[in-house]
Design a protein around this motif. Structure first.
Motif, PDB file in Angstrom:
ATOM      1  N   THR A 152      31.609  56.541  32.486  1.00  0.00           N
ATOM      2  CA  THR A 152      32.955  56.097  32.884  1.00  0.00           C
ATOM      3  C   THR A 152      32.945  55.457  34.263  1.00  0.00           C
ATOM      4  N   LYS A 153      32.271  56.117  35.220  1.00  0.00           N
ATOM      5  CA  LYS A 153      32.195  55.557  36.570  1.00  0.00           C
ATOM      6  C   LYS A 153      31.384  54.261  36.589  1.00  0.00           C
ATOM      7  N   ALA A 154      30.328  54.214  35.784  1.00  0.00           N
ATOM      8  CA  ALA A 154      29.521  52.994  35.736  1.00  0.00           C
ATOM      9  C   ALA A 154      30.341  51.821  35.207  1.00  0.00           C
ATOM     10  N   ARG A 155      31.118  52.052  34.115  1.00  0.00           N
ATOM     11  CA  ARG A 155      31.951  50.973  33.579  1.00  0.00           C
ATOM     12  C   ARG A 155      33.022  50.560  34.586  1.00  0.00           C
ATOM     13  N   ALA A 156      33.581  51.531  35.299  1.00  0.00           N
ATOM     14  CA  ALA A 156      34.597  51.200  36.309  1.00  0.00           C
ATOM     15  C   ALA A 156      33.993  50.367  37.437  1.00  0.00           C
ATOM     16  N   ALA A 157      32.770  50.747  37.855  1.00  0.00           N
ATOM     17  CA  ALA A 157      32.106  49.984  38.907  1.00  0.00           C
ATOM     18  C   ALA A 157      31.793  48.564  38.450  1.00  0.00           C
ATOM     19  N   LEU A 158      31.351  48.413  37.184  1.00  0.00           N
ATOM     20  CA  LEU A 158      31.056  47.077  36.668  1.00  0.00           C
ATOM     21  C   LEU A 158      32.321  46.234  36.565  1.00  0.00           C
ATOM     22  N   ARG A 159      33.421  46.837  36.109  1.00  0.00           N
ATOM     23  CA  ARG A 159      34.679  46.097  36.028  1.00  0.00           C
ATOM     24  C   ARG A 159      35.146  45.661  37.412  1.00  0.00           C
ATOM     25  N   THR A 160      35.015  46.550  38.393  1.00  0.00           N
ATOM     26  CA  THR A 160      35.405  46.188  39.765  1.00  0.00           C
ATOM     27  C   THR A 160      34.542  45.059  40.305  1.00  0.00           C
ATOM     28  N   SER A 161      33.206  45.151  40.054  1.00  0.00           N
ATOM     29  CA  SER A 161      32.313  44.084  40.508  1.00  0.00           C
ATOM     30  C   SER A 161      32.620  42.764  39.822  1.00  0.00           C
ATOM     31  N   ALA A 162      32.899  42.812  38.504  1.00  0.00           N
ATOM     32  CA  ALA A 162      33.222  41.581  37.784  1.00  0.00           C
ATOM     33  C   ALA A 162      34.519  40.964  38.292  1.00  0.00           C
ATOM     34  N   ARG A 163      35.525  41.793  38.518  1.00  0.00           N
ATOM     35  CA  ARG A 163      36.791  41.270  39.027  1.00  0.00           C
ATOM     36  C   ARG A 163      36.615  40.674  40.418  1.00  0.00           C
ATOM     37  N   PHE A 164      35.857  41.357  41.256  1.00  0.00           N
ATOM     38  CA  PHE A 164      35.605  40.845  42.605  1.00  0.00           C
ATOM     39  C   PHE A 164      34.836  39.519  42.556  1.00  0.00           C
ATOM     40  N   SER A 165      33.834  39.433  41.667  1.00  0.00           N
ATOM     41  CA  SER A 165      33.052  38.194  41.541  1.00  0.00           C
ATOM     42  C   SER A 165      33.914  37.042  41.053  1.00  0.00           C
ATOM     43  N   ALA A 166      34.789  37.325  40.085  1.00  0.00           N
ATOM     44  CA  ALA A 166      35.671  36.271  39.581  1.00  0.00           C
ATOM     45  C   ALA A 166      36.633  35.788  40.660  1.00  0.00           C
ATOM     46  N   GLU A 167      37.192  36.720  41.418  1.00  0.00           N
ATOM     47  CA  GLU A 167      38.093  36.327  42.501  1.00  0.00           C
ATOM     48  C   GLU A 167      37.351  35.526  43.569  1.00  0.00           C
ATOM     49  N   LEU A 168      36.106  35.940  43.891  1.00  0.00           N
ATOM     50  CA  LEU A 168      35.310  35.208  44.880  1.00  0.00           C
ATOM     51  C   LEU A 168      34.990  33.799  44.390  1.00  0.00           C
ATOM     52  N   LEU A 169      34.660  33.664  43.103  1.00  0.00           N
ATOM     53  CA  LEU A 169      34.398  32.334  42.546  1.00  0.00           C
ATOM     54  C   LEU A 169      35.632  31.449  42.605  1.00  0.00           C
ATOM     55  N   LEU A 170      36.802  32.011  42.343  1.00  0.00           N
ATOM     56  CA  LEU A 170      38.035  31.235  42.437  1.00  0.00           C
ATOM     57  C   LEU A 170      38.280  30.765  43.872  1.00  0.00           C
ATOM     58  N   ILE A 171      38.011  31.652  44.837  1.00  0.00           N
ATOM     59  CA  ILE A 171      38.190  31.272  46.240  1.00  0.00           C
ATOM     60  C   ILE A 171      37.221  30.155  46.623  1.00  0.00           C
ATOM     61  N   LEU A 172      35.954  30.291  46.194  1.00  0.00           N
ATOM     62  CA  LEU A 172      34.969  29.250  46.487  1.00  0.00           C
ATOM     63  C   LEU A 172      35.337  27.928  45.816  1.00  0.00           C
ATOM     64  N   LEU A 173      35.859  28.003  44.586  1.00  0.00           N
ATOM     65  CA  LEU A 173      36.288  26.789  43.895  1.00  0.00           C
ATOM     66  C   LEU A 173      37.449  26.124  44.632  1.00  0.00           C
ATOM     67  N   MET A 174      38.393  26.924  45.089  1.00  0.00           N
ATOM     68  CA  MET A 174      39.513  26.380  45.845  1.00  0.00           C
ATOM     69  C   MET A 174      39.017  25.738  47.144  1.00  0.00           C
ATOM     70  N   LEU A 175      38.054  26.379  47.808  1.00  0.00           N
ATOM     71  CA  LEU A 175      37.493  25.825  49.036  1.00  0.00           C
ATOM     72  C   LEU A 175      36.783  24.509  48.767  1.00  0.00           C
ATOM     73  N   ALA A 176      36.017  24.454  47.667  1.00  0.00           N
ATOM     74  CA  ALA A 176      35.312  23.219  47.325  1.00  0.00           C
ATOM     75  C   ALA A 176      36.290  22.086  47.025  1.00  0.00           C
ATOM     76  N   VAL A 177      37.354  22.384  46.296  1.00  0.00           N
ATOM     77  CA  VAL A 177      38.357  21.356  46.000  1.00  0.00           C
ATOM     78  C   VAL A 177      39.043  20.889  47.280  1.00  0.00           C
ATOM     79  N   THR A 178      39.335  21.824  48.179  1.00  0.00           N
ATOM     80  CA  THR A 178      39.965  21.458  49.447  1.00  0.00           C
ATOM     81  C   THR A 178      39.069  20.534  50.266  1.00  0.00           C
ATOM     82  N   LEU A 179      37.784  20.873  50.359  1.00  0.00           N
ATOM     83  CA  LEU A 179      36.852  20.027  51.094  1.00  0.00           C
ATOM     84  C   LEU A 179      36.716  18.657  50.438  1.00  0.00           C
TER      85      LEU A 179
END
Length: 371
Positions: free
Chosen positions: A8-35
């Protein structure tokens, strides 16, 4: 007994990491579009940036005149004209002594070439005049063969100069309008934004304005320090054109890396053709020492105090900016890093828990808009 992993904790950690990675990718994409958008609009963005930097330099006298009863348009006009006169005076301060001593410098260049030829003719090179002439003829023929490339380089250079003139004119007009109407911008911006943005954006903009002012003042302080130290060394050695070289050193300090290299090259060249090889090497040593002190001690210390950035952050920002965008990136790296720090600091203030101490001071909400 060996502990086992909880699924249960492992799945929760993976979900948190996946959500964080997706949010980070969106931020990087927004930064790339802005530049990318900024790059497409660079012909407008660059004059705007230069105009803002010039405005931070000329705003204090404009504010002084406005506080003493001058109309905004009259104060902005007077300061703009004064800025043009100072700029032309700086150019004259460099050009007039150089023109008056051009004959001596040309004679020095000729003597320097002769000394190099005599040195090459002696041991250990033992190159005679015939070999030098053949090398000269070969160089001339190669230059003639490459006239097409030279013509292309000249066209590119002329285009660059014209773009620079257009940028300078646009920046000067923008500086005038910023000086005239700048204090009304933040109240106007607050009226255009909805809800909380009407408070947050003008506050961050006001703090960013103060940060840009600190950047320009710190660059001016570093350039003045370089000009004084290098000018003093040139004066002690008796190198001609000390004042123009000092002014050139001060002005070039606003263009990191390339500006210092250009000013140093000119100073060493003049020392070589006027005083000889020994004094030229001494001048080179002085410039290297001063530039090392500037880049590693003075500039990080002054800018870290004025901008609230650690010296290591400034060094890394200049390195990253230069690797990404060359000279312009090096010039804008420190103010951009400072503006990012300003925005992040404001976000931290808004996300922080309120103090439980009833006697604690309220956090600063930003510098007042200049009036």
């Amino acid at each position: 007994m060996t502990a086992t992993l909880s699924s249960t904790k492992a799945r929760a950690a993976l979900r948190t990491s996946a959500r964080f990675s997706a949010e980070l990718l969106l931020i990087l994409l927004m930064l790339a579009v802005t530049l990318w958008v900024v790059g497409r609009m660079w012909s407008v963005v660059w004059p705007l940036v230069v105009g803002l930097l010039l405005t931070t330099l000329t705003w204090p006298p404009t504010r002084f005149l406005r506080r003493h009863g001058w109309k905004p348009a009259l104060a902005a006009s007077a300061v703009t004209v004064l800025f043009l006169l100072v700029a032309m005076g700086v150019v004259a301060l460099i050009a007039v002594p150089v023109a008056s001593q051009s004959g001596e410098l040309s004679d020095g260049v000729f003597r320097g070439v002769q000394e190099v030829r005599e040195w090459a003719a002696g041991p250990p090179l033992n190159i005679d005049d015939a070999e030098i002439n053949r090398a000269f003829d070969s160089a001339v023929s190669r230059a003639q063969d490459g006239l097409g490339n030279v013509a292309g380089a000249v066209v590119t250079g002329v285009s660059t100069v014209l773009n620079g003139l257009v940028t300078a004119v646009l920046a000067l007009f923008l500086m005038f309008f910023f000086l005239k109407d700048g204090p009304r911008f933040l109240p106007w911006l607050a009226r255009q934004l909805p809800g909380r943005l009407a408070t947050d954006v003008p506050t961050v903009a006001a703090r960013g304005w103060d940060t840009l002012g600190s950047f320009v003042r710190s660059q001016a302080a570093v350039g003045l320090l370089d000009a004084v130290l290098i000018g003093l060394g040139l004066w002690i050695l008796g190198v001609p054109l000390v004042l123009p070289l000092a002014v050139l050193t001060f002005v070039s300090a606003f263009v990191p890396i390339i500006g210092a290299l250009f000013a140093g090259f000119v100073a060493v060249l003049i020392a070589l053709v006027s005083n000889g090889l020994t004094d030229a090497l001494i001048v080179l040593a002085i410039i290297v020492v001063v530039q090392q002190l500037e880049g590693n001690v003075f500039q990080p210390m002054i800018q870290s105090r004025g901008l609230g950035l650690h010296a290591a952050v400034i060094l890394l920002a200049v390195t990253l900016g230069g690797s990404l965008a060359g000279i312009v990136g090096s010039l804008l790296a420190v103010p951009v890093a400072a503006l990012i720090a300003v925005g992040w600091g404001y976000v931290r203030e808004q996300l922080s828990e309120p103090s439980q101490d009833p006697g604690a001071d309220e956090p600063d909400t930003g510098a007042p808009v200049p009036s």
